[in-house]
Scaffold this active site. Structure first.
Site, PDB file in Angstrom:
ATOM      1  CE  LYS A   1       3.907   6.693  -3.896  1.00  0.00           C
ATOM      2  NZ  LYS A   1       2.603   6.441  -3.300  1.00  0.00           N
TER       3      LYS A   1
ATOM      4  CG  ASN B   1       4.981   4.721   1.004  1.00  0.00           C
ATOM      5  OD1 ASN B   1       5.638   3.839   1.564  1.00  0.00           O
ATOM      6  ND2 ASN B   1       3.927   5.280   1.560  1.00  0.00           N
TER       7      ASN B   1
ATOM      8  CG  ASP C   1       0.974   4.751  -0.243  1.00  0.00           C
ATOM      9  OD1 ASP C   1       1.022   5.709   0.546  1.00  0.00           O
ATOM     10  OD2 ASP C   1       1.514   4.760  -1.361  1.00  0.00           O
TER      11      ASP C   1
ATOM     12  N   GLY D   1      -4.865   2.049 -10.248  1.00  0.00           N
ATOM     13  CA  GLY D   1      -3.533   2.643 -10.332  1.00  0.00           C
ATOM     14  C   GLY D   1      -2.731   2.336  -9.070  1.00  0.00           C
ATOM     15  N   GLY D   2      -1.690   3.120  -8.845  1.00  0.00           N
ATOM     16  CA  GLY D   2      -0.782   2.849  -7.728  1.00  0.00           C
ATOM     17  C   GLY D   2      -1.481   2.835  -6.382  1.00  0.00           C
TER      18      GLY D   2
ATOM     19  CE1 TYR E   1      -3.445  15.660  -0.161  1.00  0.00           C
ATOM     20  CE2 TYR E   1      -3.640  13.296  -0.504  1.00  0.00           C
ATOM     21  CZ  TYR E   1      -2.910  14.465  -0.587  1.00  0.00           C
ATOM     22  OH  TYR E   1      -1.663  14.432  -1.124  1.00  0.00           O
TER      23      TYR E   1
ATOM     24  N   GLY F   1      -9.815  11.526   2.442  1.00  0.00           N
ATOM     25  CA  GLY F   1      -8.522  10.920   2.139  1.00  0.00           C
ATOM     26  C   GLY F   1      -7.378  11.356   3.032  1.00  0.00           C
TER      27      GLY F   1
END
Ligand code: NDP
Length: 279
Positions: free
Chosen positions: A68, A89, A104, A130-131, A220, A241
């Site tokens: 990314k 993304n 996202d 985080g991301g 997920y 998720g």
């Protein structure tokens, strides 16, 4: 109608990505003659993959870990979210230019709306920095959420992530009881089936939850994590998720094709695949 175009995901590893299943179902549902494949691109080769997109005329790229950040440096320009995050993304064409976007965070916000969760006025606690956490903090900052509390193991990363939104600040587990929405954006729980010996590690103690909480897990796989199951037992309303995964993909297709696909069809395809019952 756009005819016979190709979109793809690049990542490493990418073999178990749900993106081909979700995107193909969406293209079919929209009646578009697009196909979607997965390319395993080794770390360090993201710029070459973007160059290949230019040469091959690939219509759209989804970008997943670990590419990314590198893709953000390889495209011609970035949208606002991708610029704020330094991460991409989604890659799309605008004339002869390649544009990097990040869907996202908006996908996360859309998934909450889809689940009937009201963000306006809510105090949101985000576990992780985080991301994924950064993307949703940035997007929540563009909503009417009352406040965003960032709780992370590494304090310096929490401080950095909290800079992404005006109403965000660094907090601790003490802040969870007064939050309305609590999101696990750490990688804890990924791939661990409830009931297995490894479920000791949870993003936070579920005993902190009650019936005033909406608890969201970005993990997920499995769809119902041990943490979500425990939160439900404590009276919380839970959201898995998969909604974020589906909605960020739907927003990608909207960027590539101008058509927002049927997210119900996309979710059904993903659930079917996760049950090992791929169509
Ligand atoms: P990153 O590696 O960028 O961040 C991981 C985060 O988890 C960091 O905040 C890290 O804390 C924290 N963390 C990891 N292990 C522990 C631990 N043992 N104890 C406490 N904190 C820990 O990952 P991503 O942000 O990309 O992804 C996070 C999760 O979100 C993954 O499970 C991913 O699959 C999921 N995800 C789901 C999406 C969806 O559409 N549903 C989309 C994107 C991601 P520290 O900073 O201290 O290292």
């Amino acid at each position: 109608m756009t005819i016979g175009r190709l979109a793809a995901v690049i990542g490493h590893p990418v073999a178990h990505s749900l993106s081909p299943v979700i995107h193909r179902a969406a293209f079919d549902a929209s009646g578009l003659d697009w196909t979607y494949v997965a390319f395993d691109v080794p770390p360090g080769s993201a710029a070459e993959a973007v160059a290949a997109m230019r040469v091959l005329g690939i219509g759209g790229l989804s970008v997943t870990m670990p590419h990314k950040d590198a893709v953000a440096a390889a495209v011609d320009r970035l949208d606002d979210a991708a610029r704020a995050l330094g991460a991409v993304n989604t890659v799309s064409w605008d004339g002869d230019e390649l544009v990097g976007s990040s869907t996202d965070g908006d996908g996360f916000v859309a998934s909450l709306a889809d689940a009937g969760v009201e963000v306006a006025g809510a105090r949101v606690a985000v576990l992780g920095a985080g991301g994924a956490a950064r993307a949703l903090i940035d997007a929540l900052g563009r909503t009417r959420a009352d406040s965003i509390i960032v709780i992370n193991r590494t304090a310096s990363k929490a401080e950095d992530a909290a800079l992404l939104a005006r109403r965000a600040s660094v907090g601790g587990f003490d802040d969870i009881s007064s939050a309305d929405i609590v999101v696990n954006a750490t990688s804890i729980g990924m791939g661990i089936e409830p009931g297995s010996a490894s479920t000791d590690a949870l993003p936070c103690d579920p005993a902190l939850f009650g019936d005033r909480h909406v608890v969201v897990d970005l993990v997920y796989h499995p769809l119902e994590t041990a943490w979500l199951a425990a939160a439900r037992r404590c009276g919380a309303r839970t959201v898995d998720g998969l909604g974020m995964l589906v909605h960020q993909a739907a927003l990608q297709q909207h960027i590539w094709t101008g058509i927002l696909p049927d997210t119900g069809v996309m979710r059904s395809a993903a659930e079917s695949h996760l049950r090992g019952n791929s169509p």
